[in-house]
Motif scaffolding. Sequence first.
Motif, PDB file in Angstrom:
ATOM      1  N   UNK A 275      11.049  12.940 -59.696  1.00  0.00           N
ATOM      2  CA  UNK A 275      11.101  14.397 -59.562  1.00  0.00           C
ATOM      3  C   UNK A 275      10.175  15.084 -60.570  1.00  0.00           C
ATOM      4  N   UNK A 276       8.906  14.758 -60.441  1.00  0.00           N
ATOM      5  CA  UNK A 276       7.875  15.327 -61.311  1.00  0.00           C
ATOM      6  C   UNK A 276       6.656  15.635 -60.450  1.00  0.00           C
ATOM      7  N   UNK A 277       5.739  16.443 -60.948  1.00  0.00           N
ATOM      8  CA  UNK A 277       4.518  16.711 -60.178  1.00  0.00           C
ATOM      9  C   UNK A 277       3.664  15.455 -59.995  1.00  0.00           C
ATOM     10  N   UNK A 278       3.020  15.362 -58.869  1.00  0.00           N
ATOM     11  CA  UNK A 278       2.153  14.224 -58.578  1.00  0.00           C
ATOM     12  C   UNK A 278       1.026  14.135 -59.597  1.00  0.00           C
ATOM     13  N   UNK A 279       0.544  15.270 -60.041  1.00  0.00           N
ATOM     14  CA  UNK A 279      -0.606  15.284 -60.959  1.00  0.00           C
ATOM     15  C   UNK A 279      -0.320  14.558 -62.273  1.00  0.00           C
ATOM     16  N   UNK A 280       0.938  14.495 -62.684  1.00  0.00           N
ATOM     17  CA  UNK A 280       1.295  13.769 -63.906  1.00  0.00           C
ATOM     18  C   UNK A 280       0.882  12.306 -63.785  1.00  0.00           C
ATOM     19  N   UNK A 281       1.192  11.700 -62.668  1.00  0.00           N
ATOM     20  CA  UNK A 281       0.925  10.281 -62.459  1.00  0.00           C
ATOM     21  C   UNK A 281      -0.507  10.037 -61.975  1.00  0.00           C
ATOM     22  N   UNK A 282      -1.027  10.987 -61.220  1.00  0.00           N
ATOM     23  CA  UNK A 282      -2.359  10.821 -60.649  1.00  0.00           C
ATOM     24  C   UNK A 282      -3.451  10.922 -61.709  1.00  0.00           C
ATOM     25  N   UNK A 283      -3.371  11.922 -62.558  1.00  0.00           N
ATOM     26  CA  UNK A 283      -4.405  12.114 -63.583  1.00  0.00           C
ATOM     27  C   UNK A 283      -4.454  10.926 -64.539  1.00  0.00           C
ATOM     28  N   UNK A 284      -3.307  10.442 -64.953  1.00  0.00           N
ATOM     29  CA  UNK A 284      -3.267   9.314 -65.876  1.00  0.00           C
ATOM     30  C   UNK A 284      -3.710   8.034 -65.175  1.00  0.00           C
ATOM     31  N   UNK A 285      -3.322   7.862 -63.925  1.00  0.00           N
ATOM     32  CA  UNK A 285      -3.710   6.660 -63.183  1.00  0.00           C
ATOM     33  C   UNK A 285      -5.205   6.563 -62.934  1.00  0.00           C
ATOM     34  N   UNK A 286      -5.868   7.696 -62.802  1.00  0.00           N
ATOM     35  CA  UNK A 286      -7.311   7.696 -62.532  1.00  0.00           C
ATOM     36  C   UNK A 286      -8.166   7.515 -63.783  1.00  0.00           C
TER      37      UNK A 286
END
Length: 146
Positions: free
Chosen positions: A77-88
């Motif tokens: 239950x968090x914004x996608x951008x939290x995981x996406x920015x770090x993953x990229x």
Amino acid sequence: MGELLYPCAMSLLASLCFGVIFQISGKKLLFAGFNGMIGWLVYLLCATPFPESVIPRYFCATLAITLFAEWCARWLRAPVSVFLAIGLIPLVPGSGIYQTMLYCIRGQTAQALRECVGTVGIAGALAMGVVVVSSLVGLFTAKRRR
């Protein structure tokens, strides 16, 4: 196995460090860091089917990162951008940008253009991977709501 383990561990560490810089904490930090490792693992594993070009490898890795980010966002239950920015982070073509500018400063126009085209191709593959998965997830969730 060692040729996969060490680079993946380093991408996990780099992603975790950027997560700390972005003030992510708890489970979210762990999953965001793990996402960076997943992306790099997929990139390395795609070297066999795509030995001639790195752009398809970046695209496949971005697909995996975005899928995992979408899943994490819903589960934690968090914004996608939290995981996406770090993953990229491990996939960002920083060396290509640096080399392009270095060739420009030195006046080596042909090399600068060659490096720039490759870097823009990688950035485009990253963007397209995010757009494809995000669009498909958006379509799927909109259809499921009906």
